[in-house]
Motif scaffolding. Structure first.
Motif, PDB file in Angstrom:
ATOM      1  N   VAL A 184       0.859  -1.195   0.000  1.00  6.17           N
ATOM      2  CA  VAL A 184       0.000   0.000   0.000  1.00  6.17           C
ATOM      3  C   VAL A 184       0.894   1.244   0.000  1.00  6.17           C
ATOM      4  N   PRO A 185       0.392   2.351  -0.578  1.00  4.38           N
ATOM      5  CA  PRO A 185       1.166   3.600  -0.533  1.00  4.38           C
ATOM      6  C   PRO A 185       0.926   4.335   0.794  1.00  4.38           C
ATOM      7  N   ILE A 186       1.734   5.344   1.037  1.00  4.50           N
ATOM      8  CA  ILE A 186       1.639   6.077   2.303  1.00  4.50           C
ATOM      9  C   ILE A 186       0.315   6.830   2.433  1.00  4.50           C
ATOM     10  N   ASN A 187      -0.365   7.098   1.296  1.00  6.96           N
ATOM     11  CA  ASN A 187      -1.610   7.875   1.405  1.00  6.96           C
ATOM     12  C   ASN A 187      -2.711   7.149   2.184  1.00  6.96           C
ATOM     13  N   ARG A 188      -2.542   5.838   2.407  1.00  6.60           N
ATOM     14  CA  ARG A 188      -3.514   5.133   3.265  1.00  6.60           C
ATOM     15  C   ARG A 188      -3.486   5.658   4.706  1.00  6.60           C
ATOM     16  N   PHE A 189      -2.335   6.222   5.113  1.00  6.80           N
ATOM     17  CA  PHE A 189      -2.156   6.606   6.517  1.00  6.80           C
ATOM     18  C   PHE A 189      -2.205   8.115   6.743  1.00  6.80           C
ATOM     19  N   ARG A 190      -2.225   8.901   5.671  1.00  4.81           N
ATOM     20  CA  ARG A 190      -2.495  10.332   5.724  1.00  4.81           C
ATOM     21  C   ARG A 190      -1.627  11.106   6.730  1.00  4.81           C
ATOM     22  N   PRO A 191      -0.278  10.899   6.681  1.00  2.60           N
ATOM     23  CA  PRO A 191       0.570  11.683   7.590  1.00  2.60           C
ATOM     24  C   PRO A 191       0.795  13.096   7.052  1.00  2.60           C
ATOM     25  N   ASN A 192       1.301  13.979   7.915  1.00  2.00           N
ATOM     26  CA  ASN A 192       1.786  15.291   7.465  1.00  2.00           C
ATOM     27  C   ASN A 192       3.254  15.223   7.082  1.00  2.00           C
ATOM     28  N   PRO A 228      -7.480   3.470   6.688  1.00  2.00           N
ATOM     29  CA  PRO A 228      -6.384   2.843   5.925  1.00  2.00           C
ATOM     30  C   PRO A 228      -6.813   1.685   5.014  1.00  2.00           C
ATOM     31  N   THR A 229      -8.017   1.140   5.221  1.00  3.72           N
ATOM     32  CA  THR A 229      -8.488   0.077   4.322  1.00  3.72           C
ATOM     33  C   THR A 229      -9.110   0.649   3.039  1.00  3.72           C
ATOM     34  N   VAL A 230      -9.307   1.980   2.983  1.00  7.98           N
ATOM     35  CA  VAL A 230      -9.909   2.598   1.788  1.00  7.98           C
ATOM     36  C   VAL A 230      -8.808   2.869   0.758  1.00  7.98           C
ATOM     37  N   ASN A 231      -8.979   2.310  -0.450  1.00  7.82           N
ATOM     38  CA  ASN A 231      -8.039   2.578  -1.540  1.00  7.82           C
ATOM     39  C   ASN A 231      -8.204   4.052  -1.947  1.00  7.82           C
ATOM     40  N   GLN A 232      -7.141   4.838  -1.770  1.00  5.12           N
ATOM     41  CA  GLN A 232      -7.241   6.284  -1.991  1.00  5.12           C
ATOM     42  C   GLN A 232      -7.270   6.651  -3.479  1.00  5.12           C
ATOM     43  N   GLU A 233      -6.932   5.692  -4.338  1.00  5.85           N
ATOM     44  CA  GLU A 233      -7.001   5.962  -5.781  1.00  5.85           C
ATOM     45  C   GLU A 233      -8.399   5.687  -6.342  1.00  5.85           C
ATOM     46  N   THR A 234      -9.127   4.773  -5.696  1.00  8.21           N
ATOM     47  CA  THR A 234     -10.447   4.389  -6.228  1.00  8.21           C
ATOM     48  C   THR A 234     -11.600   4.797  -5.319  1.00  8.21           C
ATOM     49  N   GLY A 235     -11.294   5.111  -4.063  1.00 12.69           N
ATOM     50  CA  GLY A 235     -12.360   5.424  -3.103  1.00 12.69           C
ATOM     51  C   GLY A 235     -13.146   4.202  -2.673  1.00 12.69           C
ATOM     52  N   VAL A 236     -12.591   3.009  -2.906  1.00 13.53           N
ATOM     53  CA  VAL A 236     -13.305   1.769  -2.552  1.00 13.53           C
ATOM     54  C   VAL A 236     -12.685   1.177  -1.283  1.00 13.53           C
ATOM     55  N   PRO A 237     -13.513   0.924  -0.252  1.00 15.32           N
ATOM     56  CA  PRO A 237     -12.969   0.321   0.965  1.00 15.32           C
ATOM     57  C   PRO A 237     -12.645  -1.154   0.746  1.00 15.32           C
ATOM     58  N   GLY A 238     -11.509  -1.595   1.275  1.00 13.52           N
ATOM     59  CA  GLY A 238     -11.176  -3.015   1.243  1.00 13.52           C
ATOM     60  C   GLY A 238     -11.715  -3.678   2.501  1.00 13.52           C
ATOM     61  N   ALA A 239     -11.671  -4.975   2.525  1.00 10.69           N
ATOM     62  CA  ALA A 239     -12.248  -5.681   3.666  1.00 10.69           C
ATOM     63  C   ALA A 239     -11.328  -5.631   4.877  1.00 10.69           C
ATOM     64  N   ALA A 240     -10.042  -5.889   4.681  1.00  9.17           N
ATOM     65  CA  ALA A 240      -9.224  -6.184   5.846  1.00  9.17           C
ATOM     66  C   ALA A 240      -7.873  -5.491   5.889  1.00  9.17           C
ATOM     67  N   GLU A 241      -7.215  -5.394   4.747  1.00 11.27           N
ATOM     68  CA  GLU A 241      -5.824  -4.923   4.764  1.00 11.27           C
ATOM     69  C   GLU A 241      -5.739  -3.397   4.599  1.00 11.27           C
ATOM     70  N   PRO A 242      -4.722  -2.760   5.196  1.00 11.06           N
ATOM     71  CA  PRO A 242      -3.583  -3.335   5.923  1.00 11.06           C
ATOM     72  C   PRO A 242      -3.833  -3.627   7.410  1.00 11.06           C
ATOM     73  N   THR A 243      -5.069  -3.382   7.868  1.00 12.28           N
ATOM     74  CA  THR A 243      -5.344  -3.495   9.315  1.00 12.28           C
ATOM     75  C   THR A 243      -5.096  -4.902   9.836  1.00 12.28           C
TER      76      THR A 243
END
Length: 308
Positions: A184-192, A228-243
């Motif tokens: 996953v890319p860093i945008n899943r975690f939305r840091p500054n 963090p389970t939401v794909n930031q490129e598609t706006g689609v939530p995943g079921a489990a990962e990376p959690t």
């Protein structure tokens, strides 16, 4: 010789829960970066929308004038926040102070008033989300949104979740990605701040760090919700990962085995800028740039203490 810790990327998220902007430099304020989470999309009751409920917000892009990231810049009547999303025409929001105020805006435990960005913005977000919405802007003149005082007494933020700044390291992301079925890319975690040359999860132990003249203090590890389970490129939530993978080595039961587990997982370090330590008048430069080095002044002895 060990490479010094360096800022690899800086991110600002003008609209809460919408896409971030990677910027070459940013101005530090007491509530977070200038322009970070200044805007918020709310429902007809004035309650905050986030990706937890509206993952489509991930596809909403913001653009600010390049000059907005310089210290002491003031917007003019020609300065706009431009908002774009798939299937929508661009929305231009004047960056000068809005004239109208929305009462009864709420986000988690906080409620107060905010500037209302008007009917055009309300229609745009209502059309995009398919439900009645408005866009509001934090009013720093009249409102304070305190960070939880048991962790950061005397600090406050705008529409960020709880604390003004979130730091993460490239090494932490790399280690997580070696364990994930798909990276996953860093945008899943939305840091500054994204930091380079750090040990994996070395940021956990930062109690006090210095960037240029600015001293930041560690508050606690960032416990992650389902964003963090939401794909930031598609706006689609995943079921489990990376959690699910984080649960195996970054959960409270692993990091704090002596405490009662609450099913939390941690990625990133919440921090505040301690302006009292910067200089007595607070007149120093408050600009941070990509490539700036970070000195770690104090460390916490263990991750169990960092997570709280």
């Amino acid at each position: 010789m060990e490479q010094p810790l360096k800022i690899q990327s800086l991110f600002i998220y003008p609209i809460k829960s919408c896409r971030g902007i990677s910027v070459p430099q940013a101005t530090v304020t007491q509530t977070g970066f200038q322009w970070d989470r200044y805007w918020l999309v709310v429902n007809y009751k004035g309650r905050a929308y986030t990706q937890r409920v509206e993952p489509k917000l991930a596809l909403v892009e913001s653009e600010l004038p390049k000059e907005a990231f310089f210290e002491d810049w003031e917007p003019t009547k020609n300065s706009f926040l431009v908002v774009r999303a798939p299937g929508m025409s661009p929305l231009k929001i004047p960056m000068t102070k809005p004239s109208s105020v929305a009462e009864g805006v709420s986000m988690w435990e906080w409620s107060g008033s905010a500037f209302d960005e008007g009917e055009e913005a309300a229609k745009w977000f209502s059309d995009y989300l398919g439900k009645q919405s408005r866009l509001v802007r934090f009013n720093k003149e009249t409102e304070t949104r305190p960070s939880p005082p048991e962790f950061a007494a005397g600090y406050s933020t705008t529409f960020a979740d709880m604390f003004p700044f979130l730091f993460a390291s490239q090494a932490s992301l790399d280690q997580l990605n070696t364990l994930l079925p798909e990276p996953v890319p860093i945008n899943r975690f939305r840091p500054n701040f994204l930091v380079d040359n750090c040990d994996p999860f070395g940021e956990d132990l930062w109690e006090e760090i210095k960037i240029n003249d600015l001293v930041f203090q560690g508050v606690r590890l960032c416990s992650r919700c389902k964003v963090p389970t939401v794909n930031q490129e598609t706006g689609v939530p995943g079921a489990a990962e990376p959690t699910e993978t984080l649960m195996k080595f970054r959960s409270d039961s692993v990091l704090m085995p002596d405490k009662k587990p609450r099913g939390k997982v941690f990625f990133g370090k919440e921090m505040v800028w301690n302006w009292n330590l910067t200089n007595s008048e607070g007149k120093g430069k408050k600009t941070i740039k990509v490539g700036d080095t970070i000195s770690v002044l104090k460390k916490i002895p263990s991750r169990a203490e960092a997570a709280v």
